[in-house]
Design an enzyme around this catalytic site. Structure first.
Site, PDB file in Angstrom:
ATOM      1  N   HIS A  51       0.308  -1.510 -13.563  1.00 15.94           N
ATOM      2  CA  HIS A  51       0.215  -0.759 -12.402  1.00 15.94           C
ATOM      3  C   HIS A  51       0.533  -1.575 -11.127  1.00 15.94           C
ATOM      4  CE1 HIS A  51      -2.387   2.113 -14.656  1.00 15.94           C
ATOM      5  NE2 HIS A  51      -3.201   1.060 -15.006  1.00 15.94           N
ATOM      6  N   GLU A 155     -10.343   2.088 -23.196  1.00 14.70           N
ATOM      7  CA  GLU A 155     -10.563   2.779 -21.812  1.00 14.70           C
ATOM      8  C   GLU A 155     -10.164   4.359 -22.113  1.00 14.70           C
ATOM      9  OE1 GLU A 155      -7.556   0.921 -19.467  1.00 14.70           O
ATOM     10  OE2 GLU A 155      -6.257   0.775 -21.031  1.00 14.70           O
ATOM     11  N   ASP A 181      -9.925   3.844 -16.022  1.00 18.36           N
ATOM     12  CA  ASP A 181      -9.019   4.784 -17.065  1.00 18.36           C
ATOM     13  C   ASP A 181      -9.920   5.621 -18.014  1.00 18.36           C
ATOM     14  OD1 ASP A 181      -6.325   4.366 -16.217  1.00 18.36           O
ATOM     15  OD2 ASP A 181      -6.178   2.617 -17.342  1.00 18.36           O
TER      16      ASP A 181
END
Length: 258
Positions: A51, A155, A181
């Site tokens: 990310h 997640e 997530d």
């Protein structure tokens, strides 16, 4: 040689001893951030290639910047592809964090990508990793399987439903529960107090703790971090680099303005 003495990974040794450890997720492609966190006494970092703008060149320089310190560099991959693990390990990462592991087959592939045969499928080519560890090539290869961490992330609701099957996979060294997530995948983004989210986290925690594999997670406050340690967490993320910087600046400005 006993396994606990053959490992060159301080985090792995700490996890085996049962001591809680604390780390930061790093999103800035910055040697200086790594050096600053090392000087602050942070146990480990997760260099986030999932990310953030960190590419493989930046990841290598950040891994190298941790040499000579107590800081253990882990790398979170953009996705759980085994060939990506090979590259960051060869550059000196001391563990690989695989995102979005949802079933036992994915967990098994993740574990095997971190280990040399006969325990796994990693092939030869660690040209830079021994330099980071201060070891010869042969010393690195001899102790790599006992030192490098296979880290998986729970997640997704599918992972929670399959937690016992996932945790039955041999060779998992650390399991993180990813709250952001998980809440997103449940359709309740950011709603960490929602009873459905809390129930899913409790189910994941229970399955991981039953397995005796060290449990990791994310704390939003020091108080939450202490409470998580009391519940059995051994690896606690206490912030992102950008968030720690932002919060510090905001607190200063607010107090200076009165």
């Amino acid at each position: 040689m006993p396994e606990e003495h053959s490992s060159f990974n301080r985090l792995r040794l700490a996890l085996r001893s049962g001591k809680p450890t604390f780390g930061v997720i790093v999103t800035m492609p910055s040697v200086q951030v790594v050096q600053t966190l090392a000087s602050a006494g942070v146990d480990w970092i997760i260099i986030d290639m999932e990310h953030s703008p960190i590419d493989i060149d930046a990841a290598h320089t950040m891994i190298a910047a941790s040499a000579g310190t107590q800081l253990v560099p882990l790398v979170r991959l953009p996705w759980s592809h085994h060939w990506q693990a090979k590259t960051v390990l060869d550059l000196g990462a001391m563990g690989v964090a695989f995102p979005m592991i949802c079933d036992a087959a994915q967990a098994r592939t993740a574990v095997r990508s971190v280990r040399y045969p006969p325990d796994g499928d990693r092939m030869w080519g660690p040209f830079y990793a021994p330099m980071r560890m201060g070891r010869s090539m042969s010393e690195y290869i001899e102790s790599a399987n006992d030192s490098l961490l296979a880290v998986i992330t729970i997640e997704h609701p599918d992972a929670v439903r399959s937690i016992d099957e996932i945790m039955a996979v041999a060779g998992i060294d650390l399991v993180f529960i990813g709250p952001g997530d998980l809440a997103m995948a449940m359709g309740i983004p950011g709603q960490f107090e929602d009873p459905r989210f809390r129930k899913a986290v409790a189910e994941a925690e229970a399955g991981i703790l039953r397995s005796k594999v060290p449990l990791g997670g994310v704390a939003r406050t020091p108080e939450q971090a202490r409470e998580m340690v009391d519940r059995g967490y051994k690896a606690v993320v206490f912030g992102f680099d950008w968030l720690l910087l932002q919060q510090s600046a905001l607190r200063f400005i607010e107090r200076a303005k009165g």
